[in-house]
Design a protein around this motif. Structure first.
Motif, short mmCIF file in Angstrom:
data_model
loop_
_atom_site.label_atom_id
_atom_site.label_comp_id
_atom_site.label_asym_id
_atom_site.label_seq_id
_atom_site.Cartn_x
_atom_site.Cartn_y
_atom_site.Cartn_z
N PHE A 190 43.73 37.68 34.37
CA PHE A 190 44.90 38.24 35.22
C PHE A 190 44.67 37.27 36.39
CE2 PHE A 190 46.51 42.40 37.22
CZ PHE A 190 47.85 41.82 36.98
N ALA A 191 43.61 37.35 37.00
CA ALA A 191 43.41 36.53 38.25
C ALA A 191 44.15 35.78 38.96
CB ALA A 191 42.10 36.47 38.55
N THR A 192 44.31 35.73 40.26
CA THR A 192 44.85 34.80 41.06
C THR A 192 44.27 35.01 42.38
OG1 THR A 192 47.45 34.47 42.50
CG2 THR A 192 46.78 37.06 41.40
N HIS A 193 44.88 33.63 43.02
CA HIS A 193 44.01 33.35 44.34
C HIS A 193 45.26 33.90 45.68
CE1 HIS A 193 46.84 29.79 44.04
NE2 HIS A 193 46.81 30.28 45.02
N LEU A 194 46.18 34.64 44.98
CA LEU A 194 47.45 35.10 45.75
C LEU A 194 47.12 36.11 46.32
CD1 LEU A 194 50.54 32.76 44.31
CD2 LEU A 194 49.17 32.14 45.97
N ALA A 195 46.60 37.29 45.67
CA ALA A 195 46.68 37.93 46.17
C ALA A 195 45.45 37.92 47.78
CB ALA A 195 46.10 39.16 44.89
N GLU A 196 46.23 39.16 48.18
CA GLU A 196 45.49 38.79 49.62
C GLU A 196 44.75 39.45 50.62
OE1 GLU A 196 48.39 37.50 52.71
OE2 GLU A 196 48.31 35.63 52.60
N SER A 197 44.54 41.07 49.32
CA SER A 197 43.51 41.78 49.33
C SER A 197 43.16 42.68 48.23
CB SER A 197 44.23 43.13 50.52
OG SER A 197 45.24 43.72 50.08
N PRO A 198 42.28 43.54 48.55
CA PRO A 198 41.56 44.70 47.31
C PRO A 198 42.95 45.60 46.75
CG PRO A 198 40.48 44.34 48.38
CD PRO A 198 40.98 44.06 49.26
N LEU A 199 44.41 45.88 47.97
CA LEU A 199 45.18 47.02 48.28
C LEU A 199 46.23 46.44 47.38
CD1 LEU A 199 46.50 49.54 48.55
CD2 LEU A 199 47.07 47.68 50.30
N GLU A 200 46.19 44.80 47.07
CA GLU A 200 47.46 43.99 46.58
C GLU A 200 46.60 43.54 45.31
OE1 GLU A 200 48.73 40.53 48.13
OE2 GLU A 200 48.05 41.28 50.55
N SER A 201 45.59 43.11 44.91
CA SER A 201 44.90 43.48 43.36
C SER A 201 45.26 44.59 42.69
CB SER A 201 43.85 42.93 43.88
OG SER A 201 43.41 41.72 44.55
N VAL A 202 44.84 45.95 42.91
CA VAL A 202 44.86 46.75 42.52
C VAL A 202 46.29 47.03 41.80
CG1 VAL A 202 44.92 49.67 42.35
CG2 VAL A 202 43.19 47.59 43.03
N SER A 203 47.30 46.69 43.35
CA SER A 203 48.43 46.52 42.87
C SER A 203 49.31 46.39 41.68
CB SER A 203 49.52 46.45 44.68
OG SER A 203 49.03 47.44 45.47
N ARG A 204 48.72 44.89 41.37
CA ARG A 204 49.25 44.49 40.30
C ARG A 204 48.68 44.93 38.97
NH1 ARG A 204 46.49 39.89 40.79
NH2 ARG A 204 47.38 38.59 39.41
N VAL A 205 47.90 45.01 39.24
CA VAL A 205 47.02 46.09 38.08
C VAL A 205 48.51 47.46 37.30
CG1 VAL A 205 45.54 47.46 36.87
CG2 VAL A 205 44.97 45.45 38.49
N ARG A 206 48.57 47.77 38.65
CA ARG A 206 49.35 49.23 38.34
C ARG A 206 50.42 48.87 37.71
NH1 ARG A 206 44.74 51.64 38.15
NH2 ARG A 206 43.74 52.91 39.24
N MET A 207 51.96 48.52 38.43
CA MET A 207 52.55 47.45 38.35
C MET A 207 52.90 46.46 36.88
SD MET A 207 53.43 44.82 41.14
CE MET A 207 53.71 45.73 43.04
#
Length: 313
Positions: A190-207
């Motif tokens: 699931f990981a990507t280098h394009l998420a620029e912050s922890p908040l963006e990473s967790v947002s992707r998971v919640r989506m």
């Protein structure tokens, strides 16, 4: 590590003529803060350090007390490499040990077959590699926290080749069969280098958990007047932009300079207004919206983004 210069060692101060009473007085007044037995940092210096740098200082001070060459791992290795974690940085130092030594004092000891871990020797200690560190953390934490560290591992490695997705998968393969190994595989996929912050990473998971369509990340927007901006999330099929913690897009919001803060607020508002003219829907959310159940889903649905999951509202 670069943090040695701010450490004040008790033995050095005594060797230079300071008395034990002088040191104890400084500690009692709060002028010095203890970061490990016999190691201190000036209070004013400590207050200026970021949480991750505070942890690196603790690691450096604590490793000096070990009689054997340690293997730095887990969250302490993450701090060394500059990786993100979602939870607060721990007050203990993570090390790998071959035997069953118990965690105590400043150290959290992780037992197991060290041969399964990919490590690098760095002078007087070793550290797990970036990929190994991310996988080791994924074995211990929930999926969204694993993604935070995996994303940052790929982001750190994007320009300097510190790690790749293939190395994350290989590290997960070495841990196959251990508790949490399936989670590590899922997070590496699931990981990507394009998420620029922890908040963006967790947002992707919640989506993903809420059944929203996968967005494009870091999409650039340009208008005919020369405006250019990258947005965190973009759903082209619906014309919707998503921004995680958008008030941080410009520096200065946390500045002690009121004028700088005012300019930052105006710049961010102008940026948002322009982006709204370039899309059909606009959603912005903050840390609290991904922590509280349903909050992010509500924000996205209000902006017009559909979900495959039923909503109670």
């Amino acid at each position: 590590m670069e943090d040695d210069s701010i450490l004040i060692r008790r033995r050095d101060r005594i060797a230079r003529g300071d008395s034990v009473r002088d040191l104890d007085r400084s500690l009692g007044r709060g002028d010095l803060l203890s970061v490990a037995p016999g190691a201190y940092v000036e209070r004013t210096t400590w207050s200026e350090l970021s949480p991750v740098r505070r942890h690196r200082v603790r690691v450096l001070a604590s490793l000096e007390r070990l009689k054997t060459d340690p293997v730095l791992s887990h969250f302490s290795a993450a701090a060394y490499w500059g990786l993100d974690i979602w939870q607060p940085w721990p007050s203990t130092v993570d090390i790998l040990v071959q035997d069953g030594a118990r965690s105590s004092g400043s150290f959290r000891r992780h037992t197991g077959d060290i041969a399964r871990h990919d490590t690098l020797a760095l002078g007087d200690f070793s550290v797990t590699t970036v990929a190994q560190t991310a996988v080791d953390i994924a074995l211990l934490v929930p999926f969204h926290e694993a993604v935070v560290t995996m994303d940052s591992a790929l982001r750190v490695g994007a320009g300097d080749s510190l790690t790749t997705r293939a190395e994350l998968v290989a590290a997960a393969e070495r841990m196959r069969g251990l508790p949490g190994s399936r989670r590590a595989f899922a997070a590496s996929d699931f990981a990507t280098h394009l998420a620029e912050s922890p908040l963006e990473s967790v947002s992707r998971v919640r989506m993903m958990e809420a059944g929203f369509p996968a967005p494009e990340l870091q999409r650039e927007f340009i208008d005919r007047h020369g405006f250019r901006a990258f947005v965190d999330f973009w759903w082209p099929e619906y014309g919707i932009i998503g921004e995680a913690d958008g008030q941080l897009k410009y520096g200065g919001l946390g500045s002690a300079d009121p004028e700088a803060a005012r300019r930052a607020v105006i710049a961010e508002k102008n940026r948002e207004n322009t982006l709204r003219r370039l899309c059909s829907g606009f959603a912005r959310w903050e840390h609290a919206d991904v922590v509280k159940p349903g909050r992010l889903s509500s924000v996205l649905r209000t902006a017009g983004l559909p979900s495959t999951r039923r909503s109670p509202s």
